[in-house]
Design an enzyme around this catalytic site. Structure first.
Site, short mmCIF file in Angstrom:
data_model
loop_
_atom_site.label_atom_id
_atom_site.label_comp_id
_atom_site.label_asym_id
_atom_site.label_seq_id
_atom_site.Cartn_x
_atom_site.Cartn_y
_atom_site.Cartn_z
N GLU A 144 0.84 -1.19 0.00
CA GLU A 144 0.00 0.00 0.00
C GLU A 144 0.88 1.24 0.00
OE1 GLU A 144 -1.00 -1.40 3.96
OE2 GLU A 144 -1.12 0.71 4.62
N LYS A 146 2.77 4.57 1.01
CA LYS A 146 3.23 5.16 2.26
C LYS A 146 2.89 6.65 2.18
CE LYS A 146 7.21 5.46 5.31
NZ LYS A 146 7.17 6.89 5.59
N ASP A 148 2.65 10.49 2.95
CA ASP A 148 3.59 11.45 3.53
C ASP A 148 2.83 12.50 4.33
OD1 ASP A 148 5.97 12.57 4.11
OD2 ASP A 148 6.37 13.36 2.11
N TYR A 254 -4.50 2.73 8.55
CA TYR A 254 -3.70 1.61 8.03
C TYR A 254 -3.17 0.67 9.10
CZ TYR A 254 -0.04 5.07 9.06
OH TYR A 254 0.75 6.00 9.66
N LYS A 342 11.05 2.77 -0.12
CA LYS A 342 11.01 4.21 -0.39
C LYS A 342 11.24 4.51 -1.87
CE LYS A 342 10.96 6.84 2.80
NZ LYS A 342 11.74 7.15 3.99
N CYS A 447 40.76 19.55 17.42
CA CYS A 447 39.38 20.03 17.55
C CYS A 447 39.33 21.52 17.22
CB CYS A 447 38.90 19.77 18.97
SG CYS A 447 37.30 20.52 19.29
N CYS A 450 38.43 23.44 20.71
CA CYS A 450 39.27 23.51 21.91
C CYS A 450 40.73 23.19 21.62
CB CYS A 450 38.74 22.58 23.01
SG CYS A 450 39.02 20.84 22.69
N CYS A 465 37.07 14.54 19.17
CA CYS A 465 37.84 15.44 20.02
C CYS A 465 38.11 14.73 21.34
CB CYS A 465 37.03 16.72 20.25
SG CYS A 465 37.59 17.67 21.66
N CYS A 471 36.34 20.63 26.46
CA CYS A 471 35.97 21.15 25.14
C CYS A 471 34.63 21.89 25.26
CB CYS A 471 35.84 20.02 24.13
SG CYS A 471 35.26 20.61 22.52
S1 IVH Z 1 2.37 1.12 9.14
C1 IVH Z 1 3.74 -0.80 13.06
N1 IVH Z 1 1.46 2.03 6.86
O1 IVH Z 1 5.33 5.91 8.01
C2 IVH Z 1 3.70 -0.16 11.72
N2 IVH Z 1 2.83 3.47 8.17
O2 IVH Z 1 8.17 5.57 8.39
C3 IVH Z 1 3.01 1.15 11.71
N3 IVH Z 1 3.12 5.70 7.23
O3 IVH Z 1 5.24 6.09 11.49
C4 IVH Z 1 3.14 1.93 10.47
N4 IVH Z 1 1.89 5.39 5.44
O4 IVH Z 1 3.54 7.50 10.12
C5 IVH Z 1 2.20 2.29 7.95
N5 IVH Z 1 0.54 2.74 4.87
C6 IVH Z 1 1.27 2.99 5.94
C7 IVH Z 1 1.88 4.24 6.14
C8 IVH Z 1 2.66 4.44 7.27
C9 IVH Z 1 2.62 6.25 6.12
C10 IVH Z 1 4.01 6.37 8.16
C11 IVH Z 1 3.70 6.21 9.62
C12 IVH Z 1 4.95 5.60 10.22
C13 IVH Z 1 5.99 6.03 9.23
C14 IVH Z 1 7.20 5.14 9.28
#
Ligand code: IVH
Length: 767
Positions: A144, A146, A148, A254, A342, A447, A450, A465, A471
């Site tokens: 699914e 992710k 933002d 989610y 990602k 450093c 210092c 350092c 320092c």
């Molecule tokens: S699952 C235990 N599903 O990404 C797992 N997270 O980088 C809980 N996020 O903190 C997260 N879309 O804020 C999950 N489809 C998705 C998501 C998602 C965005 C975010 C969420 C998480 C962060 C981690």
């Protein structure tokens, strides 16, 4: 409402009273007026907190307005008595960090990242290894987008939304209930939901709403947001829910936290159920039966990315079977059963104007690139990290080449990238555009702050350092860390203020202990803090009070606040939970000291042996050289060391770092001076598990047939057992599979109970 009357009454008493209930200001003496103003201030503050922070008003709006009007009337009659914290100067909302804190019933986790197809294949392979499943066993994953945005946890009790909390540090978030209620896709009531249901998901802003918001902001001369995620976060974290309501936000569900009854037995089933309960769930979610399908879905989503209407930064894969998810469990901050794949980072070329060296709290010299400003993924970037001297020189820490060995020089054209909200990094350099006079960067060996030597230890990619507490850069960074949010969090003493006091000649704060005798030292001063520019009576008094308030501190915060290398919030909490008191922690660290030396010697000896063996073309003999380093170490020290590294979440690097810090005389004295002024609160041990293996030391040996070693260890630890690698007098139980060798013999010699895998499973109730 009893408390509403208290709030009103607190302000009412005193003076002759007219029919409205208030005394005519003209009849009051300055003393009476001053007292009433002080009672009004208290009552208004209580009402403010109840309304804005707790979302539980204790007086009506009309009563509140009456108190404010009375306050204003008194101030008009006695202008000299107007308080610094007067309610007339506030617009209803409490100042600054106005959100209440919420402890999440279950931690809000983050996700591990995958950046390549190979990482995705490895994710699946790792899960199979952990679960002991063959490569061809069928496994299903959901894939699914992710989103933002920012994550939010919604708590429903009896089908009613009772609380909404941001992620915060994962353990404690901010109470944004009133704001979350203004989001149309968040239901206030559910029917047919489990009695307790925590729904987790992402709050985000769509592109069109973002553009409209920024246009409005610009017109009003207000702040323009850099991207939809910042806009969503800024809009949700508004002290005035009216502002949140005026900004269109959305929520995708989610995941979930605490539940009184399971939602389903698969991830996809649970999400479907959340959809049926009325939540928005992402329509691009798909079930995949192979990594090939997962990657194909990733590529489809990547291709659609620009037309979705909201920002996404990758694809999340989750193992579908919830029973398997449970078996896999969590690392310290991420689940083993999910990963974020990602999208490639956004890139831009710009010129490197200079390289600054920053000195951190642990003495690390960090090179920072000063760049000609350039926009990367919608954000203007003018600094980027250059990691360490090897990275600048074009070498990786293992000596291999990076960027084909091309070094980075001041004046070069460099390629900058940002992935998510992390600090920008530099990826490449364009040799064709290198100025003819550019010279390789000379990384400092002293450093810059210092002048002490800056050295690199074997195996450390970072130059540090050696100035320690002398320092100034390290000392200031340590203090900034000490007063940070997850550490002492002293109101009115933030990073800026500790820098101010650090540089102050008459009332200096040079180390944490100085904070706790600030007031005593101030009393002995001719010019009091209260009389300095920028302070005044109230703020000096408030500062001293805020410091007093933190004299009593939970053990985990104290440990974290010390800023010891490798000891982050999670390790600090693990140590606090294990030792429960400061004295027990220190005793254990001191006792382990000789063994830490042996551990480091053994590591060094192993490295040398491997190199020698490689040169001579023979097999390395690791065990004998390691054993030799441990020769003659006091068994008590060895036991203390084993106990320390045996704590869940604490590895050898944390243990070495603790021992090293506590054995440095100046450092130790500074810590002792601090602790002498504190009352350290013991941290309660986790509720004793009622498992028969809780508190027992268990060793696994031989072949396990129903679970992998990693799973056996994680499961035993979850039940409160300690898992050790070798049998000793402290072992309570040996679980021996087929092929168990010397460990079984040794256990028999020591009279330790030996059981097989099936006995173990029935003992822990998994048979
Ligand atoms: S699952 C235990 N599903 O990404 C797992 N997270 O980088 C809980 N996020 O903190 C997260 N879309 O804020 C999950 N489809 C998705 C998501 C998602 C965005 C975010 C969420 C998480 C962060 C981690």
């Amino acid at each position: 409402m009893a408390s509403s009357e208290n709030a009103g009454e607190a302000a009412l008493h005193g003076g002759g009273v007219d029919e409205s209930g208030w005394a005519d200001p003209a009849t009051l003496s300055p003393e009476e007026a001053s007292q009433e103003l002080s009672r009004l201030a208290a009552a208004l503050e209580q009402a403010n907190i109840a309304y804005h922070t707790d979302d539980a008003p204790v007086i009506s709006d009309a009563q509140y307005d009456a108190l404010r009007r009375r306050n204003a009337a008194l101030e008009e009659a006695f202008p000299a008595l107007k308080r610094e914290d007067s309610a007339s100067d506030k617009v209803g909302a409490p100042a600054a960090d106005g959100f209440g804190k919420i402890i999440h019933a279950q931690r809000m986790m983050s996700l591990a990242n995958a950046f390549s197809d190979a990482d995705v294949t490895e994710f699946d392979a790792g899960i199979r290894r952990y679960l002991g499943l063959p490569d061809d066993a069928p496994l299903f994953y959901t894939a699914e987008p992710k989103i933002d945005g920012l994550s939010l946890s919604l708590r429903y009790e009896g089908g009613v939304l009772v609380q909404a909390a941001t992620r915060g540090d994962g353990a404690v978030g901010e109470n944004v209930t009133a704001n979350a209620k203004t989001i149309a896709s968040i239901p206030h009531k559910l029917s047919g939901a489990p009695d307790i249901l925590e729904v987790r998901g992402e709050v985000y802003m769509r592109h069109d709403d973002f553009a409209a918001l920024n246009a409005r902001q610009e017109q009003a001369g207000a702040k323009v947001f850099a991207n939809p995620r910042n806009a969503a976060a800024g809009s949700l974290r508004q002290l005035d829910p009216g502002i949140t309501a005026a900004r269109t936000l959305h929520f995708f569900a989610y995941a979930w936290g605490e539940l009184s009854a399971p939602l389903a037995d698969t991830q996809s089933g649970a999400i479907k159920r959340l959809g049926a309960l009325g939540f928005d769930v992402n329509p691009l979610t798909q079930i995949c039966d192979s990594t090939a399908q997962m990657i194909a879905h990733y590529n489809r989503i990547a291709a659609d990315r620009a037309s979705l209407g909201y920002d996404i930064d990758g694809v999340v894969y989750k193992l579908d079977d919830l029973a398997l998810q449970r078996r896999l469990g969590f690392r310290s901050t991420t689940p083993r059963w999910a990963i974020a794949h990602k999208f490639p980072a956004e890139l831009a070329w710009t010129q490197l104007d200079g390289i600054d060296i920053q000195v951190g709290r642990t003495g690390a010299l960090s090179p920072v690139a000063r760049l000609a400003p350039v926009t990367v993924g919608g954000v203007v970037v003018s600094n980027a990290t250059l990691h360490n001297e090897d990275y600048i020189a074009g070498r990786a820490s293992d000596g291999s080449l990076i960027r084909g060995g091309r070094d980075i020089r001041i004046g070069d054209w460099v390629e900058v990238y940002r992935a998510g909200d992390v600090i920008p990094k530099i990826r490449d350099v364009d040799l064709a555009r290198r100025p003819s006079n550019a010279v390789p960067f000379d990384f400092p060996v002293t450093c810059p702050e210092c002048g002490s030597d800056a050295v690199r230890e074997d195996g450390d990619s970072v130059r540090r350092c050696t100035g320690g507490l002398i320092c100034p850069a390290q000392a200031v960074e340590k203090l900034r860390h000490f007063v940070g949010r997850a550490a002492f969090d002293i109101e009115g003493l933030g990073a800026k203020q500790v820098e101010y006091f650090f540089a102050d000649a008459s009332l200096p704060i040079r180390e944490p202990a100085d904070i706790f005798n600030l007031q005593a030292r101030d009393r002995a001063q001719l010019t009091k803090l209260a009389n300095r520019d920028g302070f005044g009576d109230t703020s000096a008094r408030n500062l001293f009070q805020a410091i007093e308030d933190k004299r009593e501190i939970p053990l985990n915060r104290l440990i974290f606040a010390l800023g010891i290398r490798h000891v982050g919030e999670v390790a600090a909490a693990d140590l606090a939970r294990h030792f429960s008191t400061w004295d027990a922690l220190v005793a254990s660290i001191d006792a382990a000291r000789p063994a830490a030396r042996a551990h480091l010697d053994a590591d060094a000896a192993e490295v040398a042996e491997r190199a020698a063996a490689a040169d001579a073309g023979r097999r390395a003999r690791i065990k004998p050289v390691r054993d030799a380093a441990w020769q003659g170490v006091d068994p008590a020290a060895q036991a203390a060391w084993d106990a320390l590294v045996g704590i869940e979440g604490i590895g050898a690097s944390v243990a070495v770092s603790l021992v090293t810090t506590f054995q440095q005389e100046a450092e130790r004295a500074s810590i002792d001076r601090l602790v002498a002024q504190l009352q350290v609160q013991a941290v309660a041990a986790p509720p004793a598990s009622d498992s028969p293996v809780a508190g027992k030391t268990v060793v696994f040996t031989g072949t396990l047939e129903k679970m992998t070693r990693a799973e056996a260890k994680a499961r035993a630890e979850a039940l409160g057992a300690k898992v050790a690698g070798s049998v000793s007098a402290k072992t309570d139980l040996l679980v021996a599979g087929p092929g168990a060798g010397s460990k079984a013999t040794k256990a028999a010699d020591l009279g330790i109970k030996v059981i097989d895998e099936d006995d173990w499973l029935s003992l822990i109730g998994d048979a």
